[in-house]
Design a protein around this motif. Structure first.
Motif, PDB file in Angstrom:
ATOM      1  N   VAL A   1     -66.174 -89.897-145.517  1.00  0.00           N
ATOM      2  CA  VAL A   1     -65.578 -91.174-145.110  1.00  0.00           C
ATOM      3  C   VAL A   1     -65.467 -92.035-146.367  1.00  0.00           C
TER       4      VAL A   1
ATOM      5  N   LEU B   1     -72.479 -94.544-135.054  1.00  0.00           N
ATOM      6  CA  LEU B   1     -72.477 -94.847-136.497  1.00  0.00           C
ATOM      7  C   LEU B   1     -71.849 -96.198-136.765  1.00  0.00           C
TER       8      LEU B   1
ATOM      9  N   TYR C   1     -70.747 -98.514-140.107  1.00  0.00           N
ATOM     10  CA  TYR C   1     -70.572 -98.691-141.547  1.00  0.00           C
ATOM     11  C   TYR C   1     -70.326-100.188-141.757  1.00  0.00           C
TER      12      TYR C   1
ATOM     13  N   LEU D   1     -61.780 -91.383-142.547  1.00  0.00           N
ATOM     14  CA  LEU D   1     -62.210 -89.978-142.478  1.00  0.00           C
ATOM     15  C   LEU D   1     -61.184 -89.093-143.188  1.00  0.00           C
TER      16      LEU D   1
ATOM     17  N   LEU E   1     -65.433 -86.233-131.882  1.00  0.00           N
ATOM     18  CA  LEU E   1     -65.527 -87.674-132.083  1.00  0.00           C
ATOM     19  C   LEU E   1     -64.216 -88.363-131.771  1.00  0.00           C
TER      20      LEU E   1
ATOM     21  N   SER F   1     -68.112 -95.204-135.498  1.00  0.00           N
ATOM     22  CA  SER F   1     -67.669 -93.908-134.992  1.00  0.00           C
ATOM     23  C   SER F   1     -68.765 -93.302-134.131  1.00  0.00           C
TER      24      SER F   1
ATOM     25  N   ASP G   1     -70.822 -80.448-141.254  1.00  0.00           N
ATOM     26  CA  ASP G   1     -71.750 -80.685-140.145  1.00  0.00           C
ATOM     27  C   ASP G   1     -72.539 -79.397-139.876  1.00  0.00           C
TER      28      ASP G   1
ATOM     29  N   ARG H   1     -66.892-100.415-139.661  1.00  0.00           N
ATOM     30  CA  ARG H   1     -66.261 -99.222-139.080  1.00  0.00           C
ATOM     31  C   ARG H   1     -67.281 -98.561-138.162  1.00  0.00           C
TER      32      ARG H   1
ATOM     33  N   HIS I   1     -65.888 -82.730-145.161  1.00  0.00           N
ATOM     34  CA  HIS I   1     -65.224 -83.995-144.849  1.00  0.00           C
ATOM     35  C   HIS I   1     -66.058 -85.156-145.386  1.00  0.00           C
TER      36      HIS I   1
ATOM     37  N   HIS J   1     -69.534 -83.706-146.973  1.00  0.00           N
ATOM     38  CA  HIS J   1     -70.542 -82.855-146.324  1.00  0.00           C
ATOM     39  C   HIS J   1     -69.886 -81.962-145.288  1.00  0.00           C
TER      40      HIS J   1
ATOM     41  N   PHE K   1     -72.566 -84.204-131.776  1.00  0.00           N
ATOM     42  CA  PHE K   1     -72.822 -82.950-132.494  1.00  0.00           C
ATOM     43  C   PHE K   1     -73.350 -81.932-131.479  1.00  0.00           C
TER      44      PHE K   1
ATOM     45  N   ARG L   1     -74.422 -89.577-132.118  1.00  0.00           N
ATOM     46  CA  ARG L   1     -74.737 -90.527-133.189  1.00  0.00           C
ATOM     47  C   ARG L   1     -73.779 -91.703-133.097  1.00  0.00           C
TER      48      ARG L   1
ATOM     49  N   PRO M   1     -69.703 -89.630-133.243  1.00  0.00           N
ATOM     50  CA  PRO M   1     -69.674 -88.171-133.163  1.00  0.00           C
ATOM     51  C   PRO M   1     -70.730 -87.602-132.208  1.00  0.00           C
TER      52      PRO M   1
HETATM   53  O1  LIG Z   1     -67.573 -91.566-139.248  1.00  0.00           O
HETATM   54  C1  LIG Z   1     -66.850 -90.579-139.195  1.00  0.00           C
HETATM   55  O2  LIG Z   1     -65.642 -90.654-138.934  1.00  0.00           O
HETATM   56  C2  LIG Z   1     -67.409 -89.197-139.457  1.00  0.00           C
HETATM   57  C3  LIG Z   1     -68.903 -89.159-139.493  1.00  0.00           C
HETATM   58  C4  LIG Z   1     -69.438 -87.827-139.912  1.00  0.00           C
HETATM   59  O3  LIG Z   1     -68.762 -87.008-140.480  1.00  0.00           O
HETATM   60  C5  LIG Z   1     -70.843 -87.483-139.602  1.00  0.00           C
HETATM   61  O4  LIG Z   1     -71.626 -88.374-139.198  1.00  0.00           O
HETATM   62  O5  LIG Z   1     -71.194 -86.299-139.735  1.00  0.00           O
END
Ligand SMILES: O=C(O)CCC(=O)C(=O)O
Ligand SMILES: [Fe+2]
Length: 279
Positions: A232, A154, A156, A190, A182, A246, A175, A244, A230, A173, A250, A152, A248
């Protein structure tokens, strides 16, 4: 609570890393094989992608769930009422992305997947036998050649003032998958929830990798490894004006892998996606 920062090359790394996952659900690894320059190029290239309206031509395919997910339809974390302030692009093996971004993202997927296999080997080797005998196969083989493993990208966006009150970058949430790998983000935010209920920032020094336990490893280990909550958090001050990113990965087992007496990987995933409102 102490999220350990482990030197990937150290003789004690496997043991230290697994202990950190056991105690906190999280581990941080340095001196690992994912090149920092590769991650930086990916962040820069994808920031430009998300900042361009052309991204809408890459809208996700409802059949495969690969492609671009705009903020208007992105996830609402389980138990939250507001959508997260994020957009993302989902990549599975073979997913096409814009030409200029393809080679780096494929390379990252491949290296991160290899690192994950090594880390799962470390975890298995340091799991007590009464727990590991219940794994239906080795943890690393569960993810080998899996087409379910999801990268993913990501994004923000910077805060513009029009965000709905109470909306956050990523609501609390867990995972769903086995583990998540990541690289440190370009921006802080985070946080991980300790056993005492306190939120702690996860260290985000450039060049480090962050790994967390997902629900599937918790399920397969009968709770020995905790899938830790966890989130953000929204930035303060000048960093509100900055995006921002990121990345990850999965790690998902092949669909037919038996996770526990109750679940196959596929059955578990379908149940959880329904809860998230994205299937
Ligand atoms: O953006 C992050 O640092 C974590 C993202 C995350 O926890 C997720 O996408 O499940
Ligand atoms: Fe997450």
């Amino acid at each position: 609570m102490n999220v350990q920062n482990v030197d990937y090359q150290n003789a004690q790394a496997a043991q230290q890393f697994t202990q950190s996952l056991r105690e906190t659900g999280f581990g941080v690894v340095r001196n690992h094989p994912v090149p920092k320059a590769l991650v930086e190029r990916i962040y820069a290239g994808w920031a430009a992608f998300f900042e361009d309206e052309g991204k809408h031509q890459w809208r996700f395919d409802p059949a495969t769930h690969a492609g671009f997910f705009p903020a208007s339809i992105s996830e609402t974390a389980k138990g939250q009422t507001q959508k997260d302030l994020k957009e993302y692009f989902h990549i599975y093996p073979g997913t096409k992305v814009p030409d200029s971004l393809q080679a780096d993202i494929d390379e990252y997927y491949r290296i991160a997947q290899e690192v994950a296999e090594t880390l799962l080997g470390w975890i298995e080797a340091n799991t007590p036998e009464d727990v590991s005998t219940r794994f239906s196969e080795s943890l690393s083989s569960m993810i080998r050649d899996s087409h379910q493993t999801l990268l993913r990208v990501l994004y923000y966006p910077p805060f513009e003032g029009g965000e709905s009150a109470g909306a956050v970058r990523a609501g609390a949430h867990e995972d769903i998958n086995l583990i998540t790998v990541l690289p440190a983000s370009n921006e802080a935010g985070l946080e991980v929830k300790g056993r005492d209920g306190q939120w702690l920032p996860v260290p985000c020094d450039p060049g480090q990798l962050i790994i967390n336990v997902g629900d599937m490893l918790q399920e397969a280990s009968s709770g020995y490894f905790p899938s830790t909550t966890h989130r953000v958090v929204n930035p303060e001050g000048a960093s509100r004006q900055r995006a921002r990113l990121s990345l990850p990965l999965f790690l998902h087992p092949r669909p037919e892998v038996t996770l526990s007496e109750r679940y196959s990987a596929d059955g578990y995933l379908k149940e959880r996606l329904k809860e998230l409102g994205v299937s």
